[in-house]
Design an enzyme around this catalytic site. Structure first.
Site, PDB file in Angstrom:
ATOM      1  N   LYS A 146       5.261 -12.565  11.986  1.00  0.00           N
ATOM      2  CA  LYS A 146       5.988 -12.418  10.766  1.00  0.00           C
ATOM      3  C   LYS A 146       7.308 -12.861  10.768  1.00  0.00           C
ATOM      4  O   LYS A 146       7.823 -13.369  11.715  1.00  0.00           O
ATOM      5  CB  LYS A 146       5.835 -10.773  10.606  1.00  0.00           C
ATOM      6  CG  LYS A 146       6.121 -10.312   9.205  1.00  0.00           C
ATOM      7  CD  LYS A 146       4.853 -10.328   8.593  1.00  0.00           C
ATOM      8  CE  LYS A 146       4.697  -9.505   7.351  1.00  0.00           C
ATOM      9  NZ  LYS A 146       3.431  -9.337   6.943  1.00  0.00           N
TER      10      LYS A 146
ATOM     11  N   GLY B 153       3.636  -4.319  -7.632  1.00  0.00           N
ATOM     12  CA  GLY B 153       3.523  -5.756  -7.584  1.00  0.00           C
ATOM     13  C   GLY B 153       2.162  -6.202  -7.111  1.00  0.00           C
ATOM     14  O   GLY B 153       1.255  -5.930  -7.805  1.00  0.00           O
ATOM     15  N   ASN B 154       2.081  -7.430  -6.526  1.00  0.00           N
ATOM     16  CA  ASN B 154       0.654  -8.162  -6.391  1.00  0.00           C
ATOM     17  C   ASN B 154      -0.417  -7.105  -5.820  1.00  0.00           C
ATOM     18  O   ASN B 154      -1.532  -6.982  -6.281  1.00  0.00           O
ATOM     19  CB  ASN B 154       0.969  -9.259  -5.332  1.00  0.00           C
ATOM     20  CG  ASN B 154      -0.133  -9.733  -4.877  1.00  0.00           C
ATOM     21  OD1 ASN B 154      -0.874  -9.573  -3.999  1.00  0.00           O
ATOM     22  ND2 ASN B 154      -0.692 -10.591  -5.751  1.00  0.00           N
TER      23      ASN B 154
ATOM     24  N   GLY C 186       4.182   1.270  -6.209  1.00  0.00           N
ATOM     25  CA  GLY C 186       4.242  -0.049  -6.422  1.00  0.00           C
ATOM     26  C   GLY C 186       3.653  -0.531  -7.484  1.00  0.00           C
ATOM     27  O   GLY C 186       2.551   0.018  -8.172  1.00  0.00           O
TER      28      GLY C 186
HETATM   29  P1  NAD Z   1       5.467  -7.072  -4.184  1.00  0.00           P
HETATM   30  O1  NAD Z   1       7.152  -7.637  -4.162  1.00  0.00           O
HETATM   31  O2  NAD Z   1       4.782  -8.071  -5.240  1.00  0.00           O
HETATM   32  O3  NAD Z   1       5.657  -5.829  -4.937  1.00  0.00           O
HETATM   33  C1  NAD Z   1       6.422  -4.594  -4.448  1.00  0.00           C
HETATM   34  C2  NAD Z   1       6.498  -3.599  -5.443  1.00  0.00           C
HETATM   35  O4  NAD Z   1       7.000  -2.407  -4.640  1.00  0.00           O
HETATM   36  C3  NAD Z   1       7.090  -3.819  -6.447  1.00  0.00           C
HETATM   37  O5  NAD Z   1       6.437  -3.160  -7.594  1.00  0.00           O
HETATM   38  C4  NAD Z   1       8.561  -2.870  -6.497  1.00  0.00           C
HETATM   39  O6  NAD Z   1       9.130  -2.510  -7.495  1.00  0.00           O
HETATM   40  C5  NAD Z   1       7.994  -1.852  -5.794  1.00  0.00           C
HETATM   41  N1  NAD Z   1       8.743  -0.868  -5.000  1.00  0.00           N
HETATM   42  C6  NAD Z   1       9.824  -1.314  -3.895  1.00  0.00           C
HETATM   43  N2  NAD Z   1      10.571  -0.406  -3.519  1.00  0.00           N
HETATM   44  C7  NAD Z   1       9.933   0.734  -3.968  1.00  0.00           C
HETATM   45  C8  NAD Z   1      10.176   2.285  -3.965  1.00  0.00           C
HETATM   46  N3  NAD Z   1      11.288   2.645  -3.173  1.00  0.00           N
HETATM   47  N4  NAD Z   1       9.443   2.998  -4.681  1.00  0.00           N
HETATM   48  C9  NAD Z   1       8.403   2.463  -5.270  1.00  0.00           C
HETATM   49  N5  NAD Z   1       8.159   1.449  -5.589  1.00  0.00           N
HETATM   50  C10 NAD Z   1       8.913   0.316  -4.930  1.00  0.00           C
HETATM   51  O7  NAD Z   1       4.884  -6.814  -2.712  1.00  0.00           O
HETATM   52  P2  NAD Z   1       3.427  -6.950  -2.598  1.00  0.00           P
HETATM   53  O8  NAD Z   1       3.135  -8.125  -2.388  1.00  0.00           O
HETATM   54  O9  NAD Z   1       2.601  -6.072  -3.594  1.00  0.00           O
HETATM   55  O10 NAD Z   1       3.683  -5.978  -1.249  1.00  0.00           O
HETATM   56  C11 NAD Z   1       3.437  -4.696  -1.112  1.00  0.00           C
HETATM   57  C12 NAD Z   1       3.310  -4.231   0.376  1.00  0.00           C
HETATM   58  O11 NAD Z   1       1.893  -4.719   0.591  1.00  0.00           O
HETATM   59  C13 NAD Z   1       4.213  -4.547   1.292  1.00  0.00           C
HETATM   60  O12 NAD Z   1       4.084  -3.723   2.039  1.00  0.00           O
HETATM   61  C14 NAD Z   1       3.485  -5.778   2.105  1.00  0.00           C
HETATM   62  O13 NAD Z   1       4.246  -6.105   3.363  1.00  0.00           O
HETATM   63  C15 NAD Z   1       2.008  -5.214   1.820  1.00  0.00           C
HETATM   64  N6  NAD Z   1       1.246  -6.443   1.938  1.00  0.00           N
HETATM   65  C16 NAD Z   1       1.544  -7.383   0.921  1.00  0.00           C
HETATM   66  C17 NAD Z   1       0.251  -8.549   1.136  1.00  0.00           C
HETATM   67  C18 NAD Z   1      -0.009  -9.527   0.172  1.00  0.00           C
HETATM   68  O14 NAD Z   1      -0.832 -10.206   0.082  1.00  0.00           O
HETATM   69  N7  NAD Z   1       0.837  -9.586  -1.096  1.00  0.00           N
HETATM   70  C19 NAD Z   1      -0.859  -8.328   2.172  1.00  0.00           C
HETATM   71  C20 NAD Z   1      -0.808  -7.410   3.135  1.00  0.00           C
HETATM   72  C21 NAD Z   1       0.174  -6.283   2.936  1.00  0.00           C
END
Ligand code: NAD
Length: 428
Positions: free
Chosen positions: A107, A221-222, A219
Site C-alpha cells: 500500500k 464514491g467509487n 460513502g
Molecule cells: P472515494 O474517494 O471514491 O469515496 C469515498 C467516499 O467516502 C466519498 O463519498 C466521501 O464523501 C465518503 N466519506 C469520507 N469520509 C466520510 C465520513 N466520515 N462519513 C461518511 N462518508 C465519508 O473512495 P472509494 O474508492 O470509494 O473507497 C472507499 C473505501 O473502499 C476505502 O476504504 C478504500 O480503501 C476501499 N477500497 C476501495 C477500492 C477501490 O477500488 N476504489 C478497493 C478496495 C477497497
C-alpha cells in the site's frame, strides 16, 4: 465517532494474532507476517503553481510478497499515517490470498488534500512519488493502483514517469489505467460489484430474496456507487447514503423513504463522492447527521467510506432488522464492534473478502496489459464474478466446518495460504 485513540495497524495485528493462535502458527511465521517486509518513507518536494515549493510526506509499504508481486493502491489523504498504510498493506496480503490471486500485499500514501491542489500540482506530486520508489516497484515487484482520492489520471501520470525513468513501455507497472491506455473494462465497477457478488451469495446462505431487501450505505464514491448500482439491478432498494461534506467539514446522511435515485444523486455529486446538500434537499431527500446511516431500518449495511466507521460507540445502535454487514471499505469495523455484531448474530462479509473485486480486476488488467490483448467487459465481469463467488464459498465452507464467524474464516483461508507460501519458499 469515538474519541478513543485508534491505530489501524494495531487492529490489523490484533486480528492477525487471534488467527495465528487459532492456526497454531510457529513464532517465526507469526513474527514475519505481523510486520511489513519492507517500507519506504520519503519527502516529496513539489513546486506549486505560485512558484513556491511544498514538501509532502509519502509512503510505500510492502507487507508480504511470498505469493507474487506486491499489489495495492495509493491514497491521497490529509490524515494519512504510516500505521494506516501498514494496516492496509497487510490487509492487501490477506485480500489477494483469500481471492487466490498470485499476488502479495502493498500500500502507498501521500499526506495531502487533492481538493486544495490544481491538476498540474497533482501531476507533479504523482511524478515525485514515482521518482522516490521507481527502483523498488514494477510489474514483477510491486504494482500500485488507485485508492481513496486517486484515479485513472493519477495512474497514467505515474506510469508515464515510471516509463520515462526505465526507458520502455511497462503497462503492467500500474493498474486502474484509463481504458484504451492499458486499462481494463470493468475496473471502475469492480470493487462495488464485487461487494454485491458476495452479498448475493450471503442472501442465498441466509435464505433472503434480494428483491425483498433494503440497504444503507456509508460513502458515495467509487465503491459505494457501483455497489448501489448492482444492488439495484438485483432488485434491492438503498434507502440512505452518507458522505463527507467538504464545505462543512462533516458527514451527512441522505435518506429517501422509497429508496434513493442513483442516477439523480450521481448528477449532484462531485468527483470525490460528495453530494450537493442544497440540491439533495430540493430533490426531496432528508438530510441527517452522517452517523444516521448506521441506524436505518434496513437488512444490509454497506460501509464504503473510510476505516473506523463501525465502533463500540455506534454498533449497539444498529437497527434490530439488520442481517448483513458487507464491508466495502477497508477496516470499517473495530474489534470491539465486531464482537457486538457477533453477539447480535449479524452476518459479516469481512472487508478483505467483500472488497477483493478491485484487486481481482486489477490482476485481470495486469494480465491483459502484459498480453497486450484486452477482453470485453462481460468477459472481465464474468471472471470477476467467478473469482468472488469461489472466494466467498471457500470462506463459507471453513466458517461452517470450523464453526467460525466469516471474518475469522476468511483470515484462516488467507493466512494459511500465505504461511504455506512462506514455508514452501524456505523463509520460515
Ligand atoms: P472515494 O474517494 O471514491 O469515496 C469515498 C467516499 O467516502 C466519498 O463519498 C466521501 O464523501 C465518503 N466519506 C469520507 N469520509 C466520510 C465520513 N466520515 N462519513 C461518511 N462518508 C465519508 O473512495 P472509494 O474508492 O470509494 O473507497 C472507499 C473505501 O473502499 C476505502 O476504504 C478504500 O480503501 C476501499 N477500497 C476501495 C477500492 C477501490 O477500488 N476504489 C478497493 C478496495 C477497497
Amino acid at each position: 465517532m469515538t474519541t478513543k485513540p485508534f491505530n489501524a495497524f494495531l487492529m490489523a495485528q490484533q486480528q492477525f494474532d487471534r488467527v495465528g493462535e487459532l492456526l497454531g502458527l510457529d513464532s517465526p511465521t507469526r513474527e514475519l507476517l505481523r510486520w511489513p517486509m519492507r517500507e519506504y518513507h520519503f519527502n516529496l518536494p513539489v513546486r506549486l503553481d505560485d512558484g513556491s515549493v511544498r514538501i509532502f510526506r509519502g509512503f510505500r509499504v510492502q507487507h508480504n510478497d511470498a505469493r507474487g508481486p506486491g499489489k495495492g493502491g495509493i491514497r491521497f489523504h490529509p490524515q494519512e499515517t504510516i500505521d494506516t498504510v501498514r494496516a492496509l498493506a497487510m490487509w492487501m496480503t490477506w485480500k489477494c490470498a483469500v481471492a487466490n490471486l498470485p499476488l502479495g500485499g502493498s500500500k502507498g500514501g501521500v499526506v495531502c488534500d487533492p481538493h486544495n491542489l490544481s491538476a498540474r500540482e497533482q501531476e507533479r506530486l504523482c511524478r515525485a512519488w514515482v521518482r522516490q520508489v521507481a527502483r523498488d516497484v514494477g510489474p514483477w515487484q510491486d504494482v500500485p493502483a488507485p485508492d481513496v482520492m486517486t484515479n485513472a489520471q493519477h495512474m497514467l501520470w505515474m506510469l508515464d514517469e515510471f516509463e520515462t525513468i526505465h526507458g520502455g513501455r511497462y503497462p503492467g507497472f500500474i493498474t486502474g489505467k484509463p481504458v484504451g491506455m492499458g486499462g481494463s473494462l470493468g475496473r471502475t465497477e469492480a470493487t462495488g460489484y464485487g461487494v454485491v457478488f458476495t452479498l448475493r451469495e450471503a442472501f442465498k446462505e441466509l435464505g433472503l430474496r434480494p428483491q425483498d431487501t433494503t440497504a444503507s450505505v456509508q460513502g458515495f464514491g467509487n465503491v459505494a456507487q457501483f455497489a448501489i448500482e448492482l444492488f439495484h439491478q438485483l432488485g434491492g432498494r438503498v434507502l440512505a447514503v452518507s458522505c463527507w461534506d467538504q464545505p462543512d467539514q462533516t458527514a451527512y446522511c441522505y435518506r429517501r423513504k422509497n429508496g434513493i435515485d442513483l442516477a439523480a444523486l450521481r448528477g449532484i455529486a462531485d468527483r470525490f463522492g460528495g453530494i450537493d446538500r442544497k440540491k439533495a434537499l430540493e430533490l426531496g431527500y432528508e438530510v441527517l447527521p452522517g452517523e444516521a446511516w448506521i441506524e436505518q431500518d434496513v437488512d444490509v449495511l454497506i460501509p464504503a467510506a473510510l476505516e473506523h466507521a463501525v465502533t463500540d460507540d455506534n454498533a449497539a445502535r444498529i437497527a434490530k432488522r439488520v442481517r448483513i454487514l458487507a464491508e466495502g471499505a477497508n477496516g470499517p469495523t473495530t474489534p470491539d464492534a465486531d464482537q457486538i455484531l457477533r453477539e447480535r448474530g449479524i452476518f459479516v462479509i469481512p472487508d478483505f473478502l467483500a472488497n477483493a473485486g478491485g484487486v481481482t480486476c486489477s490482476y485481470l488488467e495486469q494480465v491483459q496489459s502484459n498480453m497486450n490483448f484486452f477482453w470485453k467487459k462481460d468477459e472481465v465481469l464474468g471472471r470477476l464474478d467467478a473469482t468472488m463467488t469461489t472466494a466467498f464459498l471457500a470462506v463459507l465452507e471453513v466458517s461452517r466446518r470450523q464453526n467460525l464467524p466469516m471474518r475469522d474464516a476468511a483470515y484462516v483461508v488467507a493466512i494459511s495460504r500465505v504461511a504455506e507460501a512462506c514455508r514452501d519458499r524456505g523463509w520460515v
